[in-house]
Every structure is written in C-alpha cells, then in structure tokens.
Design a protein around this motif. Structure first.
Motif, mmCIF file in Angstrom:
data_model
loop_
_atom_site.group_PDB
_atom_site.id
_atom_site.type_symbol
_atom_site.label_atom_id
_atom_site.label_comp_id
_atom_site.label_asym_id
_atom_site.label_seq_id
_atom_site.Cartn_x
_atom_site.Cartn_y
_atom_site.Cartn_z
ATOM 1 N N ALA A 22 -11.911 2.880 6.727
ATOM 2 C CA ALA A 22 -13.119 1.707 7.156
ATOM 3 C C ALA A 22 -12.101 0.649 7.480
ATOM 4 C CB ALA A 22 -14.256 1.758 6.512
ATOM 5 N N LEU A 23 -12.691 -0.300 8.390
ATOM 6 C CA LEU A 23 -12.153 -1.520 8.637
ATOM 7 C C LEU A 23 -11.967 -2.390 7.517
ATOM 8 C CD1 LEU A 23 -13.043 -0.776 11.381
ATOM 9 C CD2 LEU A 23 -13.363 -3.327 11.954
ATOM 10 N N GLY A 24 -12.858 -2.372 6.423
ATOM 11 C CA GLY A 24 -12.512 -3.416 5.226
ATOM 12 C C GLY A 24 -11.741 -2.724 4.128
ATOM 13 N N ASP A 25 -11.997 -1.618 3.954
ATOM 14 C CA ASP A 25 -10.977 -0.722 3.031
ATOM 15 C C ASP A 25 -9.421 -1.133 3.498
ATOM 16 O OD1 ASP A 25 -13.014 -0.045 1.575
ATOM 17 O OD2 ASP A 25 -13.322 1.839 2.736
ATOM 18 N N ALA A 26 -9.406 -0.740 4.875
ATOM 19 C CA ALA A 26 -7.855 -1.206 5.409
ATOM 20 C C ALA A 26 -7.527 -2.466 5.189
ATOM 21 C CB ALA A 26 -8.043 -0.760 6.950
ATOM 22 N N LEU A 27 -8.277 -3.698 5.199
ATOM 23 C CA LEU A 27 -7.836 -5.100 5.011
ATOM 24 C C LEU A 27 -7.677 -5.098 3.441
ATOM 25 C CD1 LEU A 27 -10.011 -7.440 7.341
ATOM 26 C CD2 LEU A 27 -7.355 -6.134 7.686
ATOM 27 N N ALA A 28 -8.673 -4.573 2.536
ATOM 28 C CA ALA A 28 -8.889 -4.962 1.166
ATOM 29 C C ALA A 28 -7.309 -4.272 0.535
ATOM 30 C CB ALA A 28 -9.850 -4.315 0.398
ATOM 31 N N GLU A 29 -7.100 -3.032 0.724
ATOM 32 C CA GLU A 29 -5.636 -2.373 0.261
ATOM 33 C C GLU A 29 -4.657 -2.976 0.776
ATOM 34 O OE1 GLU A 29 -5.411 1.661 0.040
ATOM 35 O OE2 GLU A 29 -7.352 2.080 -0.866
ATOM 36 N N THR A 30 -4.673 -3.329 1.902
ATOM 37 C CA THR A 30 -3.206 -4.303 2.434
ATOM 38 C C THR A 30 -3.162 -5.389 1.569
ATOM 39 O OG1 THR A 30 -3.567 -3.155 4.376
ATOM 40 C CG2 THR A 30 -2.205 -5.109 4.382
ATOM 41 N N VAL A 31 -4.295 -6.221 1.572
ATOM 42 C CA VAL A 31 -4.023 -7.383 0.705
ATOM 43 C C VAL A 31 -3.707 -7.255 -0.635
ATOM 44 C CG1 VAL A 31 -5.380 -9.329 -0.106
ATOM 45 C CG2 VAL A 31 -5.668 -8.777 2.141
ATOM 46 N N THR A 32 -4.256 -6.266 -1.406
ATOM 47 C CA THR A 32 -3.954 -6.012 -2.680
ATOM 48 C C THR A 32 -2.437 -5.577 -2.752
ATOM 49 O OG1 THR A 32 -6.115 -5.486 -3.196
ATOM 50 C CG2 THR A 32 -4.537 -4.439 -4.847
ATOM 51 N N ASP A 33 -1.744 -4.762 -1.983
ATOM 52 C CA ASP A 33 -0.577 -4.121 -1.940
ATOM 53 C C ASP A 33 0.365 -5.571 -1.847
ATOM 54 O OD1 ASP A 33 -1.242 -1.772 -2.754
ATOM 55 O OD2 ASP A 33 -0.519 -0.904 -0.595
ATOM 56 N N VAL A 34 0.263 -6.418 -1.112
ATOM 57 C CA VAL A 34 1.184 -7.272 -0.761
ATOM 58 C C VAL A 34 1.090 -8.315 -1.635
ATOM 59 C CG1 VAL A 34 1.685 -9.272 1.127
ATOM 60 C CG2 VAL A 34 0.899 -6.995 1.881
ATOM 61 N N ALA A 35 -0.247 -8.972 -2.007
ATOM 62 C CA ALA A 35 -0.255 -9.728 -3.129
ATOM 63 C C ALA A 35 0.448 -9.442 -4.398
ATOM 64 C CB ALA A 35 -1.855 -10.040 -3.340
ATOM 65 N N ALA A 36 0.577 -8.030 -4.694
ATOM 66 C CA ALA A 36 0.984 -7.729 -5.885
ATOM 67 C C ALA A 36 2.802 -7.698 -5.914
ATOM 68 C CB ALA A 36 0.841 -6.184 -6.091
ATOM 69 N N ARG A 37 3.065 -8.443 -4.566
ATOM 70 C CA ARG A 37 4.407 -8.361 -4.584
ATOM 71 C C ARG A 37 5.149 -9.661 -4.367
ATOM 72 N NH1 ARG A 37 2.891 -3.454 -3.513
ATOM 73 N NH2 ARG A 37 4.270 -1.615 -4.045
#
Length: 250
Positions: A162-177
C-alpha cells in the motif's frame, strides 16, 4: 531541500493551488517561510496532474525556476484537475542538473516527490540499491538521491505494498543507514501518503473543498495543522490519518 504539495478535491485550475495563494509553491521557490535547510528552490520545478477518465497523470517539469517559465503561466491558467502533486527544487550536490531529476517522478498512476537529502549518497545507501533488480536499477530516471528513493518506493509498490507502507519501509531502511531528511510525498490520484522526517509538513482538510498536504501552508487562513516529525500521513478527500513512524534499527 525542496518544497512540495499534493491536492485532492474539486476540479480547479492549477493556478488556484500553485500560484494564486499569497505563500504559494510558486512563491516558496524564492521565499519559503519554514524551510529548515537551504534558502531558495530555483533549480527546477514540476507538476503532475490527473485528467478525467485517464488514470495515468500528465507531468510538466523544467530545470529552470518556476518564475522563469512563461509557458507554465499559461498551463496553470487553463488546466483544471481534482488531483495534483507539484514541487520546486533545491538541488542536492552531485545530482543530475536537468529536468529528469525534478519531481514529480511517475510510473503508472503514481506520482512521487522527496523533500530532503540523503547524506553520503550514493555510497551511504549502496546496500539498498544492490537489493533492487538489475532492470530497475538501469531504469532509474536520474542520478540523484530522490530518484533512488523513488526506485526503492516503486519496487515496493509493484510488489503489492500500500502507498503508506511503501513510504514507511523505505524511510526506515534509509534512516537506518544515514542521517537523512526524508519527507516523501506519494499519490495515486485518490489518496495521498506522506512522511514527515526531518522537515516541516502540514495538512488542511476542508469539507467540500478538498485536502492539501504541503511542506508549508500556502496562506494564513485557519485549518492548517502541522504534522509531528517522524510521522506517516494518509489523506483522502474525506479524512486524514496519522501514525508514528518506527525508529530505525541501526
């Protein structure tokens, strides 16, 4: 940094949303009021909009400042839409300078924009890029951090997120790095998904007049609400929902 905006509501000329308000996105290209990084957004602009009976939005993008494009003035005067996403750009160092790197990015019925920066790009997120299929890496539209973020989001959307899940997971993955600023904006013409992560984000819902999600208010009228940092927002013409984003696991 950049400034961006998405709108869902009754059909209006582009000018009504993007140019006429006293602190419109047009004005934010040289005089943003709440921008935390950078001072002007004169490295390009773009707008994507949806037409009746066609789910695939049109896009108009330029590498010049929005005020320096006389064709946009005509376009904004006559084109009407009930759904749009627009942005003015402040280039990240090392990015492609032409309009290919200017939001909104698009695929199918989706439009996407990024307000922020990914420090250390591309090395800081190379691990994530390696997870993309080769054909998707080769299909990235421009050399810039925003285009890579779009590729990561698009991969999830095409995988059924879903739109929100696609953004949320991308943010989490990038912010972890890396300590990135990740205000992302995504729409399919019927819903808006957005993240507040490192810069300002506001919304206004007016029954009968639609919903706007923006980097900052385009006027001083009542109804604007600031979104807390590290929040996912979902908006339709009928309502707004916000959810705290998960902290990244480093």
């Amino acid at each position: 940094m950049c400034r961006h905006l998405a709108y869902l509501g009754p059909d209006v000329p582009l000018r009504r949303i993007l140019v006429e308000p006293p602190h419109s996105l047009y004005r934010q290209s040289w005089a943003p009021r709440r921008q935390r990084n950078g001072t002007v957004n004169a490295d390009g602009f773009g707008v994507g909009w949806y037409a009746p009976d066609d789910p695939v939005p049109a896009r108009y993008r330029q590498a010049r400042p929005i005020w320096a494009d006389p064709s946009f003035a005509d376009l904004a005067r006559v084109v009407r839409t009930g759904a749009l996403l627009a942005a003015v750009r402040d280039t990240t160092d090392g990015s492609t300078p032409d309009e290919s790197a200017t939001a909104p990015y698009g695929a199918g019925d989706w439009l996407f924009s990024h307000n922020g920066a990914v420090p250390g790009w591309p090395r800081s997120v190379a691990e994530l890029a390696e997870e993309l299929p080769a054909e998707e890496l080769l299909d990235i539209e421009a050399r810039c951090d925003s285009a890579l973020l779009w590729a990561l989001v698009l991969h999830r959307l095409r995988s059924g997120y879903a739109l929100g899940d696609a953004l949320a997971e991308t943010v989490t993955d990038v912010a972890a790095r890396t300590e990135a600023r990740l205000n992302l904006l995504l729409t399919d013409g019927s819903c808006i998904a957005a993240t507040a992560w490192g810069d300002s984000l506001w919304h206004r819902l007016e029954p009968g007049h639609g919903v706007t999600v923006a980097s900052e208010p385009y006027d001083d009228e009542p109804g604007w609400t600031e979104v807390p940092d590290r929040t996912l927002l979902l908006a339709t013409r009928d309502g707004i929902e916000t959810t705290p984003l998960k902290e990244p696991t480093v």
